[in-house]
Write a protein that holds these residues in place. Structure first.
Motif, mmCIF file in Angstrom:
data_model
loop_
_atom_site.group_PDB
_atom_site.id
_atom_site.type_symbol
_atom_site.label_atom_id
_atom_site.label_comp_id
_atom_site.label_asym_id
_atom_site.label_seq_id
_atom_site.Cartn_x
_atom_site.Cartn_y
_atom_site.Cartn_z
ATOM 1 N N ALA A 99 0.789 -1.180 0.145
ATOM 2 C CA ALA A 99 -0.097 0.154 0.188
ATOM 3 C C ALA A 99 0.904 1.262 0.120
ATOM 4 O O ALA A 99 0.495 2.300 -0.686
ATOM 5 N N ILE A 100 1.909 1.026 0.717
ATOM 6 C CA ILE A 100 2.780 2.364 0.848
ATOM 7 C C ILE A 100 3.588 2.402 -0.499
ATOM 8 O O ILE A 100 3.653 3.564 -0.994
ATOM 9 N N VAL A 101 4.043 1.443 -1.344
ATOM 10 C CA VAL A 101 4.429 1.572 -2.415
ATOM 11 C C VAL A 101 3.620 2.110 -3.611
ATOM 12 O O VAL A 101 3.997 3.046 -4.373
ATOM 13 N N ALA A 102 2.225 1.809 -3.440
ATOM 14 C CA ALA A 102 1.119 2.371 -4.150
ATOM 15 C C ALA A 102 0.984 3.678 -4.032
ATOM 16 O O ALA A 102 0.859 4.471 -5.090
ATOM 17 N N ARG B 238 1.159 6.308 -6.837
ATOM 18 C CA ARG B 238 0.031 6.883 -7.261
ATOM 19 C C ARG B 238 0.065 8.461 -7.130
ATOM 20 O O ARG B 238 -0.388 9.437 -8.006
ATOM 21 N N GLU B 239 0.618 9.027 -5.953
ATOM 22 C CA GLU B 239 0.456 10.461 -5.638
ATOM 23 C C GLU B 239 2.023 11.216 -5.897
ATOM 24 O O GLU B 239 1.787 12.294 -5.929
ATOM 25 N N ASN B 240 2.967 10.409 -5.815
ATOM 26 C CA ASN B 240 4.231 11.167 -6.065
ATOM 27 C C ASN B 240 4.983 10.756 -7.304
ATOM 28 O O ASN B 240 6.130 11.478 -7.492
ATOM 29 N N GLY B 241 4.403 9.704 -8.042
ATOM 30 C CA GLY B 241 5.315 9.388 -9.177
ATOM 31 C C GLY B 241 6.438 8.839 -9.007
ATOM 32 O O GLY B 241 7.387 8.782 -9.859
ATOM 33 N N LEU B 242 6.525 8.045 -8.003
ATOM 34 C CA LEU B 242 7.979 7.456 -7.350
ATOM 35 C C LEU B 242 7.762 6.014 -7.434
ATOM 36 O O LEU B 242 6.854 5.680 -6.895
ATOM 37 N N ASP B 243 8.801 5.204 -7.920
ATOM 38 C CA ASP B 243 8.822 3.738 -7.950
ATOM 39 C C ASP B 243 9.625 3.286 -7.001
ATOM 40 O O ASP B 243 11.091 3.434 -6.792
ATOM 41 N N LEU C 80 -4.499 4.217 3.459
ATOM 42 C CA LEU C 80 -3.895 4.621 2.204
ATOM 43 C C LEU C 80 -4.589 3.987 0.990
ATOM 44 O O LEU C 80 -4.586 4.651 0.003
ATOM 45 N N ASN C 81 -5.050 2.771 1.167
ATOM 46 C CA ASN C 81 -5.818 2.197 -0.170
ATOM 47 C C ASN C 81 -7.359 2.699 0.069
ATOM 48 O O ASN C 81 -7.890 2.571 -1.256
ATOM 49 N N GLY C 82 -7.928 2.981 1.003
ATOM 50 C CA GLY C 82 -9.541 3.071 0.845
ATOM 51 C C GLY C 82 -9.811 4.681 0.518
ATOM 52 O O GLY C 82 -9.053 5.478 -0.184
ATOM 53 N N THR C 83 -10.932 4.859 0.863
ATOM 54 C CA THR C 83 -11.370 6.498 0.344
ATOM 55 C C THR C 83 -10.527 7.456 1.151
ATOM 56 O O THR C 83 -10.087 7.385 2.185
#
Length: 405
Positions: A76-79, A83-88, A284-287
């Protein structure tokens, strides 16, 4: 029998917690106290997060996890960063701790050797300097006052860097000033750091989601991707999701550094709470509706405080771009005298006077490495804030400029 060593004897109780405890003591005496000292949202944790925790407990998720945490949370942290920072990042580049504070402490415990220097722009969060010195490092404090918009410049950074420098500490949005570094400002700092390959960067981004109109957040590695291999990003769920009591922070960075953090985790607390980990994954994953709702409230509260402080002659204030703090300069009140004849010599004196005379708990700038300032938290209701600022105005008007008055 003496129970302290030389390191703990130098350590102070967290100043913001100390002020809050004094406020509680006054309340116990029957005084009305408006507490603007703690950086804690007054909202309850979102319902979906609470429900996820309840289900986890009922499903038997009440056992140890590995020191690196549950894989669903790491994913979830990776996602979140993608998703939010464009970082892999990968799950192996994630550390999870009992709050962001514990991760920072483990970091300094694991990487600092005697004499290593950590550059910390002031004002800084109250625990940075003590964590560094407690763990054998030397904190190099760079004053960045209101005239510099509370920001570290490339020139100041370049002048402070030397062979002993091991880390540079950044915080955006900032506690206590509320400033937000732009992408270009971060890139300019990164350009300086390119010439110092043995210096790491710590970017504390715990207030990432608390931004006001006109401000744009950029994660340090997003601005400086070529420094990603020596940057540790600190974040957590406490501020954005009103989960302070769940004690769950996280960090992403180079895999070999994350291994150091996880090793220390295994030998200190074993692992964060399994229930808090499940709750954080849901956050992190939810609404994300709660973040938007809370931000609307914070923006209104910020405006209440800024309007109120503008009425008080002698306070100079920058409008915060993020977080939920305002950090007015109060130097005009130093040297003035209280109604009972005490001279206000420092911002510590002024904060103490505001608490005893006006029933308003604020934290002096000295706690954040920069004086004379006061930090006010607006993570409380507009009603309390209006009363608090009015009480401050009344108390400050009582101060005489004539020390013999």
């Amino acid at each position: 029998m003496h129970f302290e060593n030389t390191r703990t004897s130098r350590l102070e109780v967290s100043p913001s917690m100390a002020v809050s405890m004094k406020a509680n003591a006054l309340r116990a005496q029957g005084r009305e106290v408006m507490d603007l000292s703690l950086g804690e949202p007054d909202f309850n944790t979102p319902g979906n997060v609470v429900e996820a925790a309840i289900h986890a407990m009922k499903d038997g998720m009440t056992h140890y996890t590995g020191p690196s945490g549950l894989m669903p949370l790491r994913e979830a942290i990776v996602a979140k960063f993608r998703r939010e920072n464009g970082l892999d990042y990968t799950p192996a580049q994630v550390a999870i701790g009992i709050g962001a504070k514990q991760i920072l402490f483990n970091l300094f415990m694991g990487v600092l050797s005697p004499g290593d220097e950590v550059i910390i722009p002031a004002p800084f969060w109250v625990s940075y300097r003590d964590m560094v010195t407690f763990n054998g490092g030397s904190a190099v404090i760079l004053d960045c006052g209101i005239e510099q918009a509370f920001k570290l410049t490339p020139e100041r950074l370049a002048a402070a860097l030397n062979p002993k420098t091991r880390w540079v500490m950044l915080n955006t949005p900032s506690n206590p000033s509320g400033i937000v570094y732009s992408r270009d400002e971060l890139r300019a700092l990164g350009d300086v750091l390119k010439g110092y390959p043995d210096v790491g960067i710590i970017s504390d981004e715990i207030y990432e989601h608390i931004l006001f109109p006109g401000a744009t957040f950029c994660s340090f590695p997003g601005a400086c991707p070529d420094l990603m291999d020596r940057t540790l990003v600190i974040n957590g769920v406490s501020k954005a999701y009103a989960m302070t009591g769940w004690r769950l922070g996280y960090a992403v960075g180079p895999e070999n550094l994350i291994k150091v953090l996880n090793k220390l985790e295994s030998q200190t607390v074993t692992c964060p709470s399994s229930i808090s980990q499940v709750a954080a994954a849901e956050a992190l994953n939810g609404t994300q509706a709660f973040i938007t709702e809370a931000l609307t409230a914070y923006a209104g509260r910020r405006d209440v405080v800024i309007r109120g402080l503008a009425r008080i002659d002698g306070l100079r204030t920058l409008v915060p771009q993020g977080a939920f703090y305002v950090f007015p300069h109060c130097g005009a009140y130093l040297g003035r005298t209280t109604p009972d004849g005490r001279v206000i010599a420092t911002d510590v004196d002024l904060a103490q006077y505001l608490l005893t005379d006006g029933g308003v708990a604020v934290v002096p700038g000295a706690a954040f490495g920069l004086s004379p300032y006061l930090r006010l938290s607006f993570a409380t209701s507009a009603t309390v804030l209006e009363k608090a600022v009015a009480a401050m105005e009344t108390s400050l008007r009582k101060l005489s400029q004539d020390q013999n008055a």
